[in-house]
Structures are given as structure tokens and as C-alpha cells.
Design an enzyme around this catalytic site. Structure first.
Site, short mmCIF file in Angstrom:
data_model
loop_
_atom_site.label_atom_id
_atom_site.label_comp_id
_atom_site.label_asym_id
_atom_site.label_seq_id
_atom_site.Cartn_x
_atom_site.Cartn_y
_atom_site.Cartn_z
N LYS A 192 0.81 -1.22 0.00
CA LYS A 192 0.00 0.00 0.00
C LYS A 192 0.85 1.28 0.00
CE LYS A 192 -3.52 -2.74 0.16
NZ LYS A 192 -2.99 -4.02 0.58
C1 LIG Z 1 -9.51 -3.43 -1.18
C2 LIG Z 1 -8.87 -4.05 0.01
N1 LIG Z 1 -9.59 -4.21 1.13
C3 LIG Z 1 -9.05 -4.74 2.24
C4 LIG Z 1 -7.74 -5.16 2.28
C5 LIG Z 1 -7.22 -5.82 3.51
O1 LIG Z 1 -6.10 -5.20 4.04
P1 LIG Z 1 -5.01 -6.04 4.85
O2 LIG Z 1 -4.24 -6.86 3.89
O3 LIG Z 1 -4.18 -4.98 5.51
O4 LIG Z 1 -5.74 -6.87 5.84
C6 LIG Z 1 -6.94 -5.02 1.14
C7 LIG Z 1 -5.55 -5.45 1.17
O5 LIG Z 1 -4.97 -5.90 0.25
C8 LIG Z 1 -7.53 -4.45 -0.02
O6 LIG Z 1 -6.81 -4.29 -1.14
#
Ligand SMILES: Cc1ncc(COP(=O)(O)O)c(C=O)c1O
Length: 418
Positions: A192
């Protein structure tokens, strides 16, 4: 000409300043918010304040991941058994699994062809008397249409949780992504634009949600009201117990890294945005290539991934995997940096709720139920588009021209036989 891998910008990026911030955590000897008071505010709280200010909202709670941020947002809104939550069919699976993790049912809605974000026109027909919330996702390099989504939510008395895992810093009608709905949830995982390796963040304007989310992420504890009365060695967290919590706290090391990275977020986003415009301009001139739409409400666009679409007929019937493989070889880029979009959630092998015993049967459902769903735009997206990681948008324009040349060369090759 191919370009050596190490000449593309890599991600994440850090500096001596990042190391210094981590060193400060070692020096303080407070590694967690559940550690002890050392006379200084926690890194976690400093970061929460900085990220709230960045977004122009009063409240922010860091969490362990974007997935837990979404889940705690749902819990704070009281969503659970018997409820339905509308999510886009094209997103990372975490948007849907967060809903399942509170034992509510994710109800998919297809996305728009030219933004890959949830299609507001299709939301209304998915609303039932069990629907409690909509989770629009600002995906890759687009924002969901927050004007229309907010209007529908208001009309049907639904909550809106913005999934901003991929959109730290975008601006819609003067408001930052994550501050338009009731709650915004961000991811800080390695890929990210704001990252500590892992991590998540919640923002809200609502004091009650803030109060609940703090407790949900720290075993029902909150920061004490007046830290100036604490002795070195005292706990800064105090018992509250309004709602059952668990431990989803971000560590002090992660918070320190985020504090450092936040300083550069807007500047780096601006470079990415400029280079995305450069790519849009050049790629849209190639026969068979389409770039994504940017609605006029968007004054700043964050790019987690730069996306373009191709017409397989004009590219000799190539699918997205084959297209990517050719580009990766030519440009010397790994799969982290260049890949097709996700498979839509209902077709993604990683999405298999029927295997999970702790989900209620009513939401776990069966393999046949989930795999039998059909959302044509989302399904086409993973076959006919390419995603380029945002680090590449930090490259020099001369490097980006190699990417444009590679796509143009491919178009010419197939143009002859077309
Ligand atoms: C659109 C979206 N929502 C939620 C998440 C979840 O985040 P995390 O990987 O930090 O749990 C991601 C992560 O890739 C994502 O791209």
C-alpha cells in the site's frame, strides 16, 4: 531494450529518518500501547492524530490490518447475525471476509466498466430489509461514486464504510477518501502507498463509533483521560468494557514507521498522479487500449495500481495473464509489480466461506452457491486488464516510455494479422 529490475523503483521505501523513528521506540522502551507510560505520548497516538489531521477528521484508531479495520468498523455499527452488507464483486477478498467475520452476509454488486468500482445503479436492486450497510471500495486508481452511494444510503437508512485500503489521500468533492461515509478503513500492508509492512487504520467523525472502535481493538480498554497524572511505569490504557473487545493493536514500531511515511504521502501521490496522466495520454492513443475514467468530482487520485484495459480481439486473443507475461519479460518486472486484476471474489479460490466452521451456516452457504454467482463486468476485468503497481509510477518518464513502447509494439504485432 530491456531495463534491469533494479532500475525500476521498488516498494516500500525507507530512509535514515525511518530508522531514526524506530530508534526512538527502542529508546523509549514502550513497544505497545499496552506497555507502560514513559513520559511521552505513544507513537500510536501520535500517528492517529497525524492521520486524523491529514484527513480532516477528529477521530482515528490504528489497527493490526485493513481486514481488522473493516471488521471492527462493522462491529462498531452493530452489524452481525441476520444482517446483509453490500460489497463490490471485484475487490480483494478481505472486503467480503470482513463481513463474514462478523457473521453477516456479503451481497455482491457488480462494478462499473470504466472505474472498476461498485456500480451505484445496481446497488438498489441488491437492497433487502436485512441490508445494513454498503462498503464501496476505492479500487486500484479510481474512487467509487460517493455522491450516488451516499444518496442511496441516506434514502434506505444504511451505513457506509469506505474501504480505502488502496486509496490513502484521494479527494472527492473536497473530502478525503474515508471521510465521506460513516467510517473509513485503510490497509497499511506492504503493497500500500502508506505502509508499515502490516497495519490498518480507521477514521470517523462520529464520537460514539470512535469510543467503541477503541475498545474493540484493545480488549475493551481506552487511553486514560489525563496522561499528565501518570507515573513512569503506569499503564496508560484503562478499563472500559462497553463492548467485548479483542487485541488488534498496532505496535509502536509500526506506528513509528507510519508516522515517518505519512510525511511523504501527498508528495509521492502527486508524482504518481502526474505519471498516471502521462500514461493515460500515451496509452489511450494505442488502438485497442482503454484507460480508466476519472470523474470530475475527483480532484486528487491516489494510485495503488495503475490500470488499463485491452481489447483481446485486437491483441490476437491474448488473455490478461499472457499479456502480463509478455510485458513482464520485456520490462523485467516481477508479479508484485505487474499483474492482472484480482479474480472477482465469487470466483477467487481464496474465497471459500463454506470451509469455515465458525461462520453461521446462513452465511457460510455452499461452494455451489458462491461459485454459481455471476457478475459479468467483474469477470471480464480480470481477463482484459493489466494492473501496474504504484511504485512504477515513481519512475522517470523515460522509463515509463519503455512501458508505453512495449504495449505499442504488442499492438503493432497483432495489428498485422487483425
Ligand atoms: C480493497 C482491500 N480491502 C481490504 C484489504 C485488507 O487489508 P489487509 O491486507 O491490511 O488486511 C486489502 C488489502 O490488500 C484491499 O486491497
Amino acid at each position: 531494450m530491456t531495463i534491469p529490475f533494479d532500475q525500476w523503483p521498488e516498494w516500500p521505501q525507507h530512509s535514515d529518518r525511518t530508522r531514526q523513528k524506530i530508534e526512538e521506540v527502542f529508546q523509549s522502551n514502550r513497544w505497545a500501547i499496552s506497555g507502560y507510560w514513559t513520559g511521552e505520548e505513544s507513537m500510536e497516538r501520535k500517528f492517529a492524530k497525524a492521520f486524523a489531521d491529514f484527513n480532516g477528521v477528529p477521530y482515528c484508531v490504528p489497527t493490526t490490518s485493513g481486514s481488522t479495520a473493516l471488521m471492527l468498523a462493522l462491529e462498531a455499527l452493530g452489524i452481525g447475525e441476520g444482517d446483509e452488507v453490500i460489497v463490490p464483486s471485484l475487490t480483494w477478498i478481505a472486503t467480503a471476509t470482513a463481513v463474514l467475520n462478523v457473521n453477516a452476509l456479503p451481497v455482491f454488486v457488480d462494478v462499473e466498466e470504466d472505474t472498476y468500482c461498485i456500480d451505484p445503479q445496481l446497488i438498489k436492486s441488491a437492497i433487502t430489509d436485512k441490508t445494513k450497510a454498503i462498503i464501496p471500495v476505492h479500487l486500484f486508481g479510481s474512487m467509487a461514486n460517493m455522491d450516488e452511494i451516499s444518496e442511496i444510503a441516506q434514502e434506505h437508512n444504511l451505513f457506509v464504510i469506505e474501504d480505502c485500503a488502496q486509496s490513502h489521500g484521494s479527494v472527492w468533492n473536497g473530502q478525503r477518501a474515508g471521510t465521506i461515509g460513516d467510517i473509513g478503513a485503510f490497509s497499511c500492508q506492504q503493497g500500500k502507498v502508506l505502509t508499515a509492512g502490516e497495519g490498518g487504520i480507521i477514521v470517523t467523525k462520529n464520537p460514539r463509533f470512535f469510543e467503541l472502535i477503541q475498545q474493540l481493538r484493545a480488549d475493551s480498554r481506552v487511553y486514560c483521560e489525563d496522561s499528565s497524572e501518570l507515573m513512569h511505569g503506569d499503564m496508560q490504557l484503562v478499563k472500559k468494557g462497553d463492548i467485548q473487545g479483542s487485541n488488534y493493536c498496532l505496535s509502536e514500531f509500526q506506528s513509528a514507521i507510519l508516522l515517518d511515511q505519512l510525511q511523504e504521502l501527498d508528495d509521492k501521490n502527486a508524482i504518481r498522479e502526474k505519471n498516471a496522466m502521462f500514461l493515460n495520454d500515451a496509452l489511450s492513443k494505442i488502438d485497442g487500449i482503454k484507460v480508466m475514467k476519472r470523474p470530475p468530482q475527483v480532484s486528487r487520485q491516489t494510485y495503488y495500481g495503475y490500470v488499463f484495459r485491452f481489447d483481446p480481439v485486437k491483441f490476437g486473443g491474448l488473455n490478461a495473464d499472457q499479456f502480463c507475461e509478455i510485458l513482464r519479460e520485456k520490462l523485467n518486472m516481477g508479479t508484485f509489480y505487474l499483474h492482472p486484476p484480482y479474480l472477482p471474489v465469487h470466483k477467487n479460490p481464496l474465497f471459500c466461506p463454506w470451509t469455515k466452521n465458525r461462520y453461521l451456516k446462513s452465511v457460510r452457504k455452499t461452494e455451489a452457491y458462491w461459485r454459481g454467482l455471476h457478475y459479468p463486468v467483474s469477470e471480464r476485468a480480470s481477463e482484459q486488464s493489466i494492473v501496474i503497481h504504484h511504485a512504477i509510477l515513481l519512475a522517470e518518464p523515460s522509463h515509463l516510455s519503455l512501458l508505453i513502447d512495449a504495449v505499442a509494439e504488442l499492438a503493432r504485432k497483432f495489428c498485422v494479422t487483425h
